[in-house]
Design an enzyme around this catalytic site. Structure first.
Site, short mmCIF file in Angstrom:
data_model
loop_
_atom_site.label_atom_id
_atom_site.label_comp_id
_atom_site.label_asym_id
_atom_site.label_seq_id
_atom_site.Cartn_x
_atom_site.Cartn_y
_atom_site.Cartn_z
N TYR A 1 14.28 58.46 35.55
CA TYR A 1 14.39 59.53 34.56
C TYR A 1 14.85 58.97 33.21
O TYR A 1 14.29 59.28 32.17
CB TYR A 1 15.38 60.61 35.01
CG TYR A 1 15.04 61.32 36.31
CD1 TYR A 1 13.73 61.46 36.74
CD2 TYR A 1 16.05 61.87 37.10
CE1 TYR A 1 13.43 62.12 37.93
CE2 TYR A 1 15.77 62.53 38.28
CZ TYR A 1 14.46 62.65 38.69
OH TYR A 1 14.17 63.30 39.87
N THR B 1 18.65 51.97 38.87
CA THR B 1 19.28 51.25 39.97
C THR B 1 18.35 51.22 41.16
O THR B 1 17.71 52.21 41.47
CB THR B 1 20.60 51.94 40.34
OG1 THR B 1 21.39 52.07 39.17
CG2 THR B 1 21.37 51.15 41.38
N GLU C 1 20.18 67.81 46.13
CA GLU C 1 20.78 66.55 46.52
C GLU C 1 22.27 66.43 46.25
O GLU C 1 22.85 65.39 46.50
CB GLU C 1 20.06 65.39 45.83
CG GLU C 1 20.01 65.45 44.31
CD GLU C 1 21.28 65.01 43.60
OE1 GLU C 1 21.94 64.09 44.08
OE2 GLU C 1 21.60 65.61 42.58
#
Length: 313
Positions: free
Chosen positions: A129, A164, A244
């Site tokens: 994102y 990441t 999430e």
């Protein structure tokens, strides 16, 4: 709401703790590194997560038709907190962001291709994102996806940053701009990270952990790998924040750090005077303990709200 676990939930928590005791491994568990599932990839870690999968603990809340248990979110919460408390890998984005979004809006092809792999822990994802000019404001992303009708897909060009796990993940869950309206012009794609026209470049943090820049240079993505509807990616990203929440962020590390600080304050001295006798220190410790308890209870409220079909309170 009741903040106490039921007998069944306590039994599950005890089962998880026994499992973790039986599988203790310093190559898997390290309390000095937060959320190892996102930053560390080793054969031992993957093997451990496959054991978690074999227990049927990935996709607890997923529907039975896709291999889940139609279970309550509190069980995912209990599992993730136990894993976080050991400094181990957590169930994270595959089960949460990617899996639950595919269940909600993914095509039958994408569900059939990815959901079984997620439940067996056979695939790792990176999430793209953030960009150099689009950090917390995901709607500002500029990585461009241009329509290619001749091949039935899209050409992606641009850059993501702070991704990441891009250096070890197999697939990239990435948002790209497909139209100009800020919040209604983003589309989600699934892209293999071994694509020859994708470049992953490491960024090393102050904590000596790796994150990444990811560059797209005329990367073709077939229509089959568009997630949901074109131009609705920002809406899906926003919805996934609720899907999430209790699989990506955990309270256990906060509690452990507060315990360490409390032990230090209890025994430390300054100028031969107990630190615990200082009224300013005592007030600060009371504030921290109160804020930590509020954080714990808010986490449980999020789980309860999600189970009722709502978002975070």
């Amino acid at each position: 709401m009741d903040f106490e676990l039921t007998p069944d939930q306590r039994s599950f928590a005890e089962t998880v703790e026994r499992f973790l005791n039986e599988n203790e491994d310093p190559e898997v568990f390290d309390v000095t590194r937060e959320n190892m599932a996102q930053i560390v990839d080793t054969p031992a870690r993957r093997a451990f997560m496959r054991k978690i999968a074999d227990q049927g603990w990935l996709g607890i809340t997923w529907p039975e038709e896709w291999g889940g248990q139609d279970g309550d979110g509190i069980y995912e919460y209990i599992l993730n907190e136990a894993l976080a408390g050991r400094g181990g890998p957590q169930i994270g984005k595959g089960v949460g962001i990617i899996g639950k979004t595919l269940l909600a809006v993914g095509s039958e092809k994408l569900k059939a291709e990815f959901l079984p792999k997620i439940l067996r822990n056979e695939v790792e994802f990176a999430v793209g994102y953030s960009e150099p000019e689009a950090g917390s404001d995901a709607a500002s992303m500029k990585l461009r996806a241009t329509r290619d009708d001749s091949r039935g897909g899209w050409i992606l060009n641009g850059q993501k940053t702070w991704t990441t796990s891009a250096h070890f993940a197999e697939w990239y869950w990435v948002g790209a701009r497909t139209a100009e309206p800020k919040h209604h012009g983003i589309t989600l794609f699934l892209v293999p990270l071994d694509h020859p026209q994708i470049t992953v470049r490491g960024i090393w943090t102050m904590g000596d952990e790796r994150t990444n820049d990811v560059f797209f240079d005329d990367v073709f993505v077939d229509d089959d790998y568009v997630v949901g509807e074109v131009n609705k990616g920002f809406q899906y990203i926003s919805q996934a924040l609720d899907l999430e929440r209790f699989t990506m962020f955990s309270f256990a590390p906060i509690s452990q750090r507060l315990d360490l600080l409390t032990d230090f304050v209890r025994t430390a001295t300054v100028d031969d005077e107990p630190l615990s006798a200082d009224p300013v220190v005592r007030q600060k410790m009371a504030t921290l303990a109160t804020e930590a308890e509020v954080a714990r209870l808010l986490g449980l409220r999020v789980v309860a709200a999600a189970e009722k079909g709502g978002g975070a309170p």
